[in-house]
Design an enzyme around this catalytic site. Structure first.
Site, PDB file in Angstrom:
ATOM      1  N   PRO A   2       0.361  -1.425  -0.361  1.00 22.95           N
ATOM      2  CA  PRO A   2       0.188  -0.329   0.067  1.00 22.95           C
ATOM      3  C   PRO A   2       0.889   0.813   0.064  1.00 22.95           C
ATOM      4  O   PRO A   2       1.598   1.661   0.891  1.00 22.95           O
ATOM      5  CB  PRO A   2      -0.944  -0.331   1.090  1.00 22.95           C
ATOM      6  N   GLU A   3       0.516   2.105  -0.778  1.00 20.45           N
ATOM      7  CA  GLU A   3       0.840   3.491  -1.066  1.00 20.45           C
ATOM      8  C   GLU A   3      -0.214   4.304  -0.022  1.00 20.45           C
ATOM      9  O   GLU A   3      -1.519   3.878   0.541  1.00 20.45           O
ATOM     10  CB  GLU A   3       1.450   3.798  -1.864  1.00 20.45           C
ATOM     11  N   LYS A  59       1.698   6.608   5.469  1.00 19.53           N
ATOM     12  CA  LYS A  59       1.371   4.954   4.889  1.00 19.53           C
ATOM     13  C   LYS A  59       1.107   4.698   6.697  1.00 19.53           C
ATOM     14  O   LYS A  59       0.938   3.499   6.473  1.00 19.53           O
ATOM     15  CB  LYS A  59       3.026   3.977   4.455  1.00 19.53           C
ATOM     16  N   ARG A 125       4.182 -11.155   4.256  1.00 15.37           N
ATOM     17  CA  ARG A 125       5.212 -11.517   4.111  1.00 15.37           C
ATOM     18  C   ARG A 125       5.776 -10.991   5.517  1.00 15.37           C
ATOM     19  O   ARG A 125       6.920 -10.495   5.463  1.00 15.37           O
ATOM     20  CB  ARG A 125       5.297  -9.940   3.348  1.00 15.37           C
ATOM     21  N   ARG A 168      18.052  17.265  -1.637  1.00 16.53           N
ATOM     22  CA  ARG A 168      18.519  15.201  -2.584  1.00 16.53           C
ATOM     23  C   ARG A 168      19.399  15.310  -4.120  1.00 16.53           C
ATOM     24  O   ARG A 168      18.642  14.655  -4.857  1.00 16.53           O
ATOM     25  CB  ARG A 168      17.171  14.855  -2.201  1.00 16.53           C
ATOM     26  N   ARG A 279      14.439  -0.224  -7.405  1.00 14.95           N
ATOM     27  CA  ARG A 279      13.752  -0.984  -7.273  1.00 14.95           C
ATOM     28  C   ARG A 279      12.712  -1.177  -9.101  1.00 14.95           C
ATOM     29  O   ARG A 279      13.622  -0.415  -9.746  1.00 14.95           O
ATOM     30  CB  ARG A 279      12.353  -0.317  -6.518  1.00 14.95           C
TER      31      ARG A 279
END
Length: 293
Positions: A2-3, A59, A125, A168, A279
């Site tokens: 889930p985001e 989240k 998981r 960043r 990813r």
DNA sequence: CACTTGACCTGTCCGC
DNA sequence: TGCGGACAGGTCAAGT
């Protein structure tokens, strides 16, 4: 799984389904993450407490109890929070539906309410967790202290976003928007979707993305999160909402999991799957060209 | 400090 | 069928 859109969809469902219900029993299956709290705390501050509100920050789900404690719940990759009311006994509910089968072997926590309804925390998981925290100390939690602004709140401006992204500058733009301290709630699906919409290659260093492009990227992030909430989120694999139902955003996805299918802007060009920031990443090689200084 | 990589788990899918 | 390896929506602890 889930985001932000999926967690918000779960929050809305729980807000409608469990607020006001009183907890009668809690069963915790052995798990490294769920309920690291002492059993005595669970007995003292969960049993007989009622659910007051269901909130969300990024989240993270925040289930406030009348005892002054909050069940901080993170679904991570495969977590589910599913409410089971009386419908499992009623007509029209196929016995093979998820709701009909709960609890199952991935159930980590089972909460029984005083009216015989249930809330199940399932997590294949086992990366997710449910932990008990005094409501007054929720903001001291390490995740809560570090998490950045909510992208859909009006107070979050393009200037804020650009300033946070510039810290960043040396990393890829995809890694930057996945960083929850830059902004809250974007994960792998919506990162790819927003970067395609903004025509930015995910591996481009932030320093090589202009302020105007970053402002555009924020607008696309907001647009895709809003659309996905409207569609009940994305079910890529495991995600279901608080009623055990799947989201439909994947029917509207423009690049995510569409590798080898045509780009919606360039019918002759196929979406590629590459790896960025560790990813799986989906791009149109024509729309999104990496800028290397 | 900024940034990248591996670890945490279980399950599924793909190639041999 | 079986087996090994890669991969899966997230985050954090180590490493460079």
């Amino acid at each position: 799984m889930p985001e932000l859109p999926e967690v918000e969809t779960v929050r809305r469902g729980l807000d409608r389904l469990i607020v006001g219900r009183k907890i009668r029993t809690v069963l915790v299956r052995e798990s490294p993450n769920s309920f690291p709290n002492a059993i005595a705390d669970v007995e003292n501050f969960v049993l007989n407490a009622s659910v007051m509100a269901v909130g969300r920050r990024g989240k993270m789900l925040l289930i406030d109890l009348s005892s002054g404690y909050t069940l901080m719940t993170h679904l991570r990759m495969t977590g589910q929070l599913v409410f089971v009311g009386y419908e499992r006994f009623g007509a029209g509910h196929p016995s093979n539906s998820l709701v009909g089968r709960l609890p199952d072997k991935s159930t980590r926590v089972a909460i029984e309410f005083s009216d015989d309804t249930h809330l199940y925390f399932n997590d294949q998981r086992r990366f997710g967790f449910m932990k008990l925290t005094p409501t007054a100390e929720v903001l001291n939690d390490s995740f809560m202290r570090r998490v950045g602004p909510e992208p859909l709140e009006g107070t979050f401006t393009a200037e804020d976003f650009i300033g946070r992204m510039r810290r960043r500058n040396n990393t890829s733009v995809k890694a930057a928007i996945l960083d929850q301290s830059v902004l809250a709630g974007v994960g792998n699906i919506y990162a790819d979707e927003a970067l395609w919409a903004a025509r930015i290659h995910p591996a481009t260093r932030v320093r090589n993305v202009s302020d105007a492009q970053l402002a555009d990227l924020l607008a696309e992030i907001k647009a895709v999160l809003t659309l996905s909430i409207d569609k009940g989120g994305s079910t890529n694999r495991n995600y279901v909402n608080a009623e055990g139902k799947k989201g439909s955003y994947m029917d509207f996805a423009r690049v995510f999991r569409r590798q080898n299918q045509p780009c919606l802007r360039h019918p002759d060009v196929l979406i590629e799957k590459i790896r960025v920031a560790g990813r799986g990443t989906h791009i149109c090689p024509v729309c999104q060209v990496e800028v290397i200084e």
